[in-house]
Scaffold this active site. Structure first.
Site, mmCIF file in Angstrom:
data_model
loop_
_atom_site.group_PDB
_atom_site.id
_atom_site.type_symbol
_atom_site.label_atom_id
_atom_site.label_comp_id
_atom_site.label_asym_id
_atom_site.label_seq_id
_atom_site.Cartn_x
_atom_site.Cartn_y
_atom_site.Cartn_z
ATOM 1 N N GLU A 151 0.398 -0.326 -0.077
ATOM 2 C CA GLU A 151 -0.431 -1.545 -0.082
ATOM 3 C C GLU A 151 0.372 -2.817 -0.343
ATOM 4 O O GLU A 151 0.070 -3.584 -1.260
ATOM 5 C CB GLU A 151 -1.584 -1.374 -1.070
ATOM 6 C CG GLU A 151 -2.428 -0.152 -0.724
ATOM 7 C CD GLU A 151 -3.576 0.132 -1.686
ATOM 8 O OE1 GLU A 151 -3.763 -0.649 -2.628
ATOM 9 O OE2 GLU A 151 -4.271 1.126 -1.473
ATOM 10 N N GLU A 257 -5.447 9.082 4.040
ATOM 11 C CA GLU A 257 -6.481 9.145 2.997
ATOM 12 C C GLU A 257 -7.876 9.080 3.615
ATOM 13 O O GLU A 257 -8.761 8.362 3.130
ATOM 14 C CB GLU A 257 -6.313 7.987 1.993
ATOM 15 C CG GLU A 257 -4.918 7.883 1.399
ATOM 16 C CD GLU A 257 -4.762 6.792 0.356
ATOM 17 O OE1 GLU A 257 -5.772 6.243 -0.118
ATOM 18 O OE2 GLU A 257 -3.605 6.485 0.014
#
Ligand code: G3I
Length: 354
Positions: A151, A257
């Site tokens: 991220e 994910e």
């Protein structure tokens, strides 16, 4: 036409027929030509018999959900705790499963003791290098791939995220983490991983720009991870666009994910927006179709030798992170609250088959 046929097959599989599928003889791990993973916690693997049994049956890759994060392996200043990771390593070895390391550097898993330690850029840079080197060398040849940096890019903007790491070290923290990881295990596949890049094209383009800068500096990046915490109303066309961009990098592509929700949130803890209160059978079928579409697009767009695999962020609605994290009642997974296969399971199964 293909979609229609696929939908008919999906309805057929999920509603009644195939004795073989019903009998659990066809599983995700057997059906797919690439690894199929799930996030799992140490406690699920060690204490929850029913969840462990399904994990062993369906999956051949494990991403420890939180147990390999910095706050878990180094909860106190410069003190590694390896026991839990060692136990997961042993579990994967016993059961012939791939272990995926998540995540070496992530602002949200950086422990408070570190951000409050009063580092300057030189000492923090030394810490980062020593941390990554010690961690990756310990599991050299055992952890197949790592989310090295998680991220790093800002939502809906062409910039890097202003995190503790970025503010202290600038973009070079990313270079340093990848270089240290590669030196510690030259064979490990090293990923830049992010959320919403399947739908936020500005963020995806900024991610690609970052990857290009890393490559031009000779940084040893070998994979891009699309977390793919996605939503039923995200158009397939946008997901396909993002997969094409990811594939064009030539890197390994990991759907790292995956889950699919019906309701909404703004990505902040506790801020779910409850729109749907119950899962109707029609919604469940549509979710099956969406899982199938995503797997289908992955197989169709990402060249075979770049298919690192599809990993679910938990495989069942009972233990999904979505509910506690966003305080949202949703049904994002492929198994239901009673640990039974949902239409989503059959959709994914159909989507991963060649
Ligand atoms: O263990 C404590 C418990 O003792 C306490 O009662 C409870 C009260 O809030 O919190 C529990 O800790 C929570 C922990 O998960 C274990 O369940 C934390 O609050 C919570 O913040 C933490 O959330 C995890 C989150 O990452 C932050 O690390 C989620 O489980 C996990 O699914 C989520 O995973 C991330 C990926 O790493 C990166 N991509 C996004 C994904 C979803 O946010």
């Amino acid at each position: 036409m293909k979609n229609l046929v696929a939908l008919i097959v999906l309805l057929f599989l999920s509603s009644c027929a195939s004795d073989i599928l019903r009998g659990d003889r066809v599983t995700l791990r057997n059906a797919a030509s690439f690894p199929i993973g799930t996030a799992a916690s140490y406690s699920q693997l060690n204490t929850d018999d029913s969840i462990r049994a399904i994990i062993l049956k369906e999956f051949n890759s494990i991403t420890p959900e939180n147990d390999m994060k910095m706050y878990s392996v180094m909860p106190r200043s410069n003190e590694f705790r390896w026991e839990v990771v060692d136990s997961i390593v042993a579990f994967c070895a016993r059961n012939d499963m791939r272990l995926f390391g998540h995540a070496l550097v992530w602002h949200s898993s950086t422990p408070r003791w570190l951000t409050e330690a009063g580092h300057d850029s030189v000492s923090l840079s030394t810490f980062l290098e020593e941390y990554v080197t010690a961690y990756v060398s310990r599991y050299k040849g055992v952890v197949d791939g790592w989310d090295v940096v998680n991220e790093a890019v800002t939502d809906s903007a062409g910039t890097l995220r202003q995190t503790f790491w970025y503010n202290m070290l600038g973009e070079s923290y990313i270079d340093q983490a990848f270089i240290a990881a590669h030196e510690a295990d030259p064979n490990a596949i090293l990923f830049l991983n992010d959320y919403n890049i399947e739908r936020d094209t500005v963020k995806m383009n900024a991610t690609i720009d970052l990857i290009n800068r890393l490559k031009s500096r000779g940084v040893p990046i070998s994979g891009i991870g699309l977390q793919m915490h996605t939503r039923m109303d995200i158009p397939n066309e946008i997901i396909a666009y993002s997969l094409r961009k990811a594939a064009e990098t030539g890197l390994q592509v990991h759907l790292s994910e995956v889950d699919i929700i019906f309701n909404r949130h703004n990505d902040r803890q506790g801020e779910g927006e409850q729109i749907y209160n119950e899962l109707t059978s029609e919604m469940a079928q549509e979710q099956g179709e969406k899982y199938m579409n995503i797997a289908d697009m992955y197989r169709g767009i990402v060249p075979k030798d770049q298919q690192y695999g599809i990993t679910l962020w938990g495989f069942n609605d009972r233990t999904t992170w979505i509910r506690p994290f966003f305080k949202l009642n949703d049904w994002p997974a492929i198994y239901d609250d009673n640990l039974q296969r949902k239409p989503a399971f059959y959709g994914l199964l159909n989507g991963v088959m060649d």
